[in-house]
Scaffold this motif. Structure first.
Motif, short mmCIF file in Angstrom:
data_model
loop_
_atom_site.label_atom_id
_atom_site.label_comp_id
_atom_site.label_asym_id
_atom_site.label_seq_id
_atom_site.Cartn_x
_atom_site.Cartn_y
_atom_site.Cartn_z
N GLY A 110 60.39 23.76 49.08
CA GLY A 110 59.54 24.01 50.23
C GLY A 110 58.27 24.74 49.82
O GLY A 110 58.03 24.98 48.63
N ILE A 111 57.45 25.10 50.81
CA ILE A 111 56.21 25.83 50.57
C ILE A 111 56.44 27.31 50.89
O ILE A 111 56.90 27.65 51.98
N PRO A 112 56.14 28.22 49.94
CA PRO A 112 56.34 29.65 50.20
C PRO A 112 55.52 30.15 51.40
O PRO A 112 54.41 29.66 51.65
N SER A 113 56.06 31.09 52.08
CA SER A 113 55.40 31.64 53.26
C SER A 113 54.22 32.54 52.91
O SER A 113 53.40 32.86 53.77
N LYS A 114 54.12 32.95 51.66
CA LYS A 114 53.00 33.77 51.22
C LYS A 114 52.42 33.20 49.93
O LYS A 114 53.07 32.43 49.22
N LYS A 115 51.19 33.59 49.64
CA LYS A 115 50.50 33.07 48.47
C LYS A 115 50.88 33.84 47.21
O LYS A 115 51.19 35.02 47.25
N PHE A 116 50.83 33.11 46.09
CA PHE A 116 50.99 33.72 44.77
C PHE A 116 49.82 33.27 43.91
O PHE A 116 49.25 32.20 44.12
N TYR A 117 49.50 34.07 42.94
CA TYR A 117 48.34 33.83 42.09
C TYR A 117 48.75 33.86 40.62
O TYR A 117 49.71 34.54 40.25
N MET A 118 48.00 33.12 39.78
CA MET A 118 48.34 33.07 38.36
C MET A 118 47.07 33.12 37.51
O MET A 118 46.05 32.50 37.84
N SER A 119 47.15 33.82 36.42
CA SER A 119 46.06 33.86 35.45
C SER A 119 46.05 32.56 34.66
O SER A 119 47.09 32.09 34.18
N LYS A 120 44.88 31.97 34.51
CA LYS A 120 44.75 30.72 33.75
C LYS A 120 44.84 30.97 32.25
O LYS A 120 45.11 30.05 31.48
N GLU A 121 44.60 32.20 31.84
CA GLU A 121 44.57 32.52 30.41
C GLU A 121 45.91 33.04 29.90
O GLU A 121 46.32 32.72 28.78
N THR A 122 46.61 33.85 30.68
CA THR A 122 47.87 34.45 30.22
C THR A 122 49.10 33.92 30.97
O THR A 122 50.23 34.17 30.55
N TYR A 123 48.88 33.21 32.09
CA TYR A 123 49.95 32.66 32.93
C TYR A 123 50.76 33.74 33.64
O TYR A 123 51.85 33.46 34.13
N ASP A 124 50.26 34.96 33.72
CA ASP A 124 50.93 36.01 34.47
C ASP A 124 50.85 35.70 35.97
O ASP A 124 49.84 35.18 36.45
N LEU A 125 51.90 36.06 36.70
CA LEU A 125 51.97 35.82 38.15
C LEU A 125 51.70 37.09 38.94
O LEU A 125 52.07 38.19 38.51
N PHE A 126 51.09 36.91 40.13
CA PHE A 126 50.76 38.04 40.97
C PHE A 126 50.96 37.67 42.44
O PHE A 126 50.85 36.51 42.82
N GLU A 127 51.24 38.69 43.24
CA GLU A 127 51.38 38.49 44.67
C GLU A 127 50.04 38.75 45.38
O GLU A 127 49.05 39.11 44.73
N GLU A 128 50.04 38.56 46.70
CA GLU A 128 48.80 38.61 47.48
C GLU A 128 48.04 39.92 47.30
O GLU A 128 46.81 39.93 47.19
#
Length: 324
Positions: free
Chosen positions: A225-243
């Motif tokens: 499914g589609i998460p109810s909130k957004k997540f973000y990712m660095s294009k260089e290190t692939y680290d994940l982050f929340e809103e």
């Protein structure tokens, strides 16, 4: 895409897992009680084999395992040759097509000229029919080439229409995706599964939009499914982050690129030599014009061969900062 290797050494089993990304090589090695994970940042003009040699030497990887990896890397070169052959075949076809068009027009013009000249000689009104024949040949040749182009590109046009239709269907289906609650760890696992199934030469950065937000439509098969909130990712290190941390990947990508360029040209990391935290030295990067302005977030150079992090380390060993 990850590749696994297993070697049996008497009673000890040796396992190696490699993941090749656009910016770095993921390595997970295990032999008996020894287990080591590393990310080798590709910030220099080296082959993949040269990057791995240093890791193999430091962790005393067996010669048998080294041979298996070298065989695999050589087969990868073969795939590159296949891509080159595909390109050359396409080039030859394109050149051949242009030659056919040129020859077609030339024959039509020549035929019109010969016919016109023949009529002029017969009726003695040169160059009336010759000029008419030349213009007729140009027109007939242009019509012939146009017909050939329409026929040649018909399949491509149909394919393009088919792709548009499939995209429209996907967009319609997006509305039916359930909205779900997921954790950042679940998103991370889904991205890894997605990355493992990508073809060679395609990287997980295709998930990242311009604002570093993740396009979850591509991850639906792995998340359900589609998460109810957004997540973000660095294009260089692939680290994940929340809103609430969405600004971090934007600055992280800028700083990581600056660090990579600095290391490539200076063969050392942009940080103070005796800084136990290994903070990225923004003054050095600005002075060398790798950064236009100082980021608001402080980044630190990790042990993963030059990758940066926003997480302040607890303790760092003091040592030489030169990059090998």
């Amino acid at each position: 895409m990850k590749h696994k290797f297993t070697i049996s050494l008497n009673k000890v089993t040796e396992n190696l897992e490699l993941g090749f990304e656009e910016k770095w090589i993921y390595v997970h090695y295990k032999k008996g009680a020894i287990e080591k994970t590393a990310c080798l940042l590709k910030n220099d003009n080296k082959s993949e084999e040269e990057y791995l040699d240093a890791f193999f030497e430091d962790n005393q990887v067996s010669e048998e395992m080294k041979k298996e990896v070298k065989k695999f890397l050589k087969s990868g070169i073969g795939h590159k040759d296949e891509h080159w052959n595909e390109f050359t075949n396409f080039l030859i076809k394109a050149l051949s097509l242009n030659m056919v068009f040129g020859i077609t027009i030339a024959l039509c013009v020549f035929g019109g000229y010969r016919l016109g000249a023949l009529l002029d000689n017969r009726y003695g009104i040169y160059p009336t029919f010759t000029l008419i024949g030349i213009f007729f040949g140009i027109g007939f040749g242009a019509i012939t080439v146009y017909s050939m182009v329409q026929k040649y590109f018909k399949t491509s046009i149909q394919k393009g229409k088919g792709v548009k239709k499939s995209l429209n269907k996907e967009q319609e289906n997006d509305k039916s995706y359930p909205i779900i609650d997921v954790t950042i760890d679940e998103v991370r696992k889904a991205i890894r599964a997605f990355s493992d199934n990508l073809p060679k030469g395609v990287y997980r950065t295709i998930l990242v939009q311009d604002d570093n937000c993740i396009d979850f439509n591509q991850l639906v098969p792995h998340l359900g499914g589609i998460p109810s909130k957004k997540f973000y990712m660095s294009k260089e290190t692939y680290d994940l982050f929340e809103e609430n941390e969405k600004q971090i990947p934007l600055e992280m990508d800028i700083v990581q690129k600056a660090v990579d360029l600095f290391v490539k040209e200076h063969k050392e990391f942009p940080m103070l030599k005796f800084d136990p935290l290994h903070k990225v030295n923004y003054f050095q990067l600005k002075q060398e014009q790798y950064l236009k302005e100082e980021p608001k977030i402080q980044f630190y150079i990790t042990d993963l061969d030059g990758l940066i992090t926003h997480i302040k380390p607890r303790k760092k060993k003091m040592g030489n900062t030169s990059h090998s």
